[in-house]
Design an enzyme around this catalytic site. Sequence first.
Site, PDB file in Angstrom:
ATOM      1  N   CYS A  86       0.849  -1.193   0.000  1.00  0.00           N
ATOM      2  CA  CYS A  86       0.000   0.000   0.000  1.00  0.00           C
ATOM      3  C   CYS A  86       0.885   1.243   0.000  1.00  0.00           C
ATOM      4  O   CYS A  86       1.788   1.377   0.824  1.00  0.00           O
ATOM      5  CB  CYS A  86      -0.893  -0.013   1.234  1.00  0.00           C
ATOM      6  SG  CYS A  86      -1.922   1.460   1.408  1.00  0.00           S
ATOM      7  N   CYS A 104      -6.657  -4.775 -19.152  1.00  0.00           N
ATOM      8  CA  CYS A 104      -7.648  -3.775 -18.731  1.00  0.00           C
ATOM      9  C   CYS A 104      -7.079  -2.367 -18.600  1.00  0.00           C
ATOM     10  O   CYS A 104      -7.836  -1.406 -18.501  1.00  0.00           O
ATOM     11  CB  CYS A 104      -8.305  -4.199 -17.415  1.00  0.00           C
ATOM     12  SG  CYS A 104      -7.226  -4.128 -15.967  1.00  0.00           S
ATOM     13  N   CYS A 137      -5.210   0.609   6.463  1.00  0.00           N
ATOM     14  CA  CYS A 137      -5.431   2.067   6.494  1.00  0.00           C
ATOM     15  C   CYS A 137      -6.711   2.515   5.792  1.00  0.00           C
ATOM     16  O   CYS A 137      -7.050   3.688   5.834  1.00  0.00           O
ATOM     17  CB  CYS A 137      -4.227   2.804   5.909  1.00  0.00           C
ATOM     18  SG  CYS A 137      -4.066   2.680   4.115  1.00  0.00           S
ATOM     19  N   HIS A 140      -8.164   3.339  -0.751  1.00  0.00           N
ATOM     20  CA  HIS A 140      -8.829   2.782  -1.931  1.00  0.00           C
ATOM     21  C   HIS A 140      -7.785   2.210  -2.883  1.00  0.00           C
ATOM     22  O   HIS A 140      -6.824   2.892  -3.244  1.00  0.00           O
ATOM     23  CB  HIS A 140      -9.636   3.882  -2.630  1.00  0.00           C
ATOM     24  CG  HIS A 140     -10.238   3.467  -3.929  1.00  0.00           C
ATOM     25  ND1 HIS A 140     -11.333   2.639  -4.002  1.00  0.00           N
ATOM     26  CD2 HIS A 140      -9.888   3.759  -5.203  1.00  0.00           C
ATOM     27  CE1 HIS A 140     -11.634   2.453  -5.277  1.00  0.00           C
ATOM     28  NE2 HIS A 140     -10.773   3.122  -6.020  1.00  0.00           N
ATOM     29  N   HIS A 143     -11.067  -2.102  -7.705  1.00  0.00           N
ATOM     30  CA  HIS A 143     -12.255  -2.948  -7.645  1.00  0.00           C
ATOM     31  C   HIS A 143     -11.882  -4.380  -8.015  1.00  0.00           C
ATOM     32  O   HIS A 143     -10.887  -4.605  -8.699  1.00  0.00           O
ATOM     33  CB  HIS A 143     -13.338  -2.428  -8.593  1.00  0.00           C
ATOM     34  CG  HIS A 143     -13.910  -1.131  -8.155  1.00  0.00           C
ATOM     35  ND1 HIS A 143     -13.331   0.082  -8.481  1.00  0.00           N
ATOM     36  CD2 HIS A 143     -14.981  -0.846  -7.375  1.00  0.00           C
ATOM     37  CE1 HIS A 143     -14.046   1.059  -7.926  1.00  0.00           C
ATOM     38  NE2 HIS A 143     -15.045   0.527  -7.251  1.00  0.00           N
ATOM     39  N   ASP A 151      -7.953 -17.280 -17.044  1.00  0.00           N
ATOM     40  CA  ASP A 151      -7.385 -18.559 -16.644  1.00  0.00           C
ATOM     41  C   ASP A 151      -6.506 -18.357 -15.407  1.00  0.00           C
ATOM     42  O   ASP A 151      -5.281 -18.388 -15.487  1.00  0.00           O
ATOM     43  CB  ASP A 151      -6.584 -19.167 -17.800  1.00  0.00           C
ATOM     44  CG  ASP A 151      -6.108 -20.571 -17.503  1.00  0.00           C
ATOM     45  OD1 ASP A 151      -6.691 -21.221 -16.618  1.00  0.00           O
ATOM     46  OD2 ASP A 151      -5.136 -21.006 -18.151  1.00  0.00           O
ATOM     47  N   ARG A 157     -10.428 -10.768 -10.888  1.00  0.00           N
ATOM     48  CA  ARG A 157      -9.461  -9.755 -11.338  1.00  0.00           C
ATOM     49  C   ARG A 157      -9.514  -8.590 -10.366  1.00  0.00           C
ATOM     50  O   ARG A 157     -10.488  -7.857 -10.314  1.00  0.00           O
ATOM     51  CB  ARG A 157      -9.791  -9.281 -12.757  1.00  0.00           C
ATOM     52  CG  ARG A 157      -8.919  -8.121 -13.223  1.00  0.00           C
ATOM     53  CD  ARG A 157      -9.186  -7.774 -14.683  1.00  0.00           C
ATOM     54  NE  ARG A 157     -10.572  -7.443 -14.959  1.00  0.00           N
ATOM     55  CZ  ARG A 157     -11.077  -6.212 -15.017  1.00  0.00           C
ATOM     56  NH1 ARG A 157     -10.293  -5.164 -14.802  1.00  0.00           N
ATOM     57  NH2 ARG A 157     -12.354  -6.021 -15.292  1.00  0.00           N
ATOM     58  N   CYS A 159      -8.501  -5.230  -9.984  1.00  0.00           N
ATOM     59  CA  CYS A 159      -8.078  -4.137 -10.856  1.00  0.00           C
ATOM     60  C   CYS A 159      -7.625  -2.992  -9.952  1.00  0.00           C
ATOM     61  O   CYS A 159      -8.441  -2.336  -9.308  1.00  0.00           O
ATOM     62  CB  CYS A 159      -9.262  -3.724 -11.727  1.00  0.00           C
ATOM     63  SG  CYS A 159      -8.893  -2.495 -12.960  1.00  0.00           S
TER      64      CYS A 159
END
Length: 169
Positions: A86, A104, A137, A140, A143, A151, A157, A159
């Site tokens: 983080c 993505c 903490c 953010h 998601h 696979d 995932r 992201c």
Amino acid sequence: MIANPASLLRYHRSVASLTSIRRTSLLTLKSRFHRSSFVMGANSKSEDEWRAILSPEQFRILRQKGTEAPNTGDYNHHDAPGVYSCAGCGTPLYKSSTKFNSGCGWPAFFDAIPGAVSRHQDRSMFMTRIEITCTACGGHLGHVFKGEGFDTPTDERHCVNSVSLNFKE
């Protein structure tokens, strides 16, 4: 320590007197507060303390739940062995062995270090998604999406915004 809903309401009531926010808006805030599972951890800081230690872009993403533009982050195509932590508190979040190329535009992981990442329902953007935050903490991260057919062992995932991460080999 769980954040105090009464303090939140007192603050919003004082703002309401200045900006004429209607009572229904305050009830909506109270309802959203009670539904959230945000718990302040050992790395809790005030907004001013976060602003002092984070860059403006890190603050926007980690503390205000922003999103960096796709294909702009340092870790999107990063593939060295190590650990992603983080950027707010330094807690290890992901091992590089769980990172994969999803296409993505953001770093994608199929699993987090156990207990490091928390999940919360996010109803913003006219949809329901699962937000992921640093358990330590509350920062953010991004998601998580399930069932996309990648696979991977979890078919998930994560992201994640590169700005939310630091990397160490």
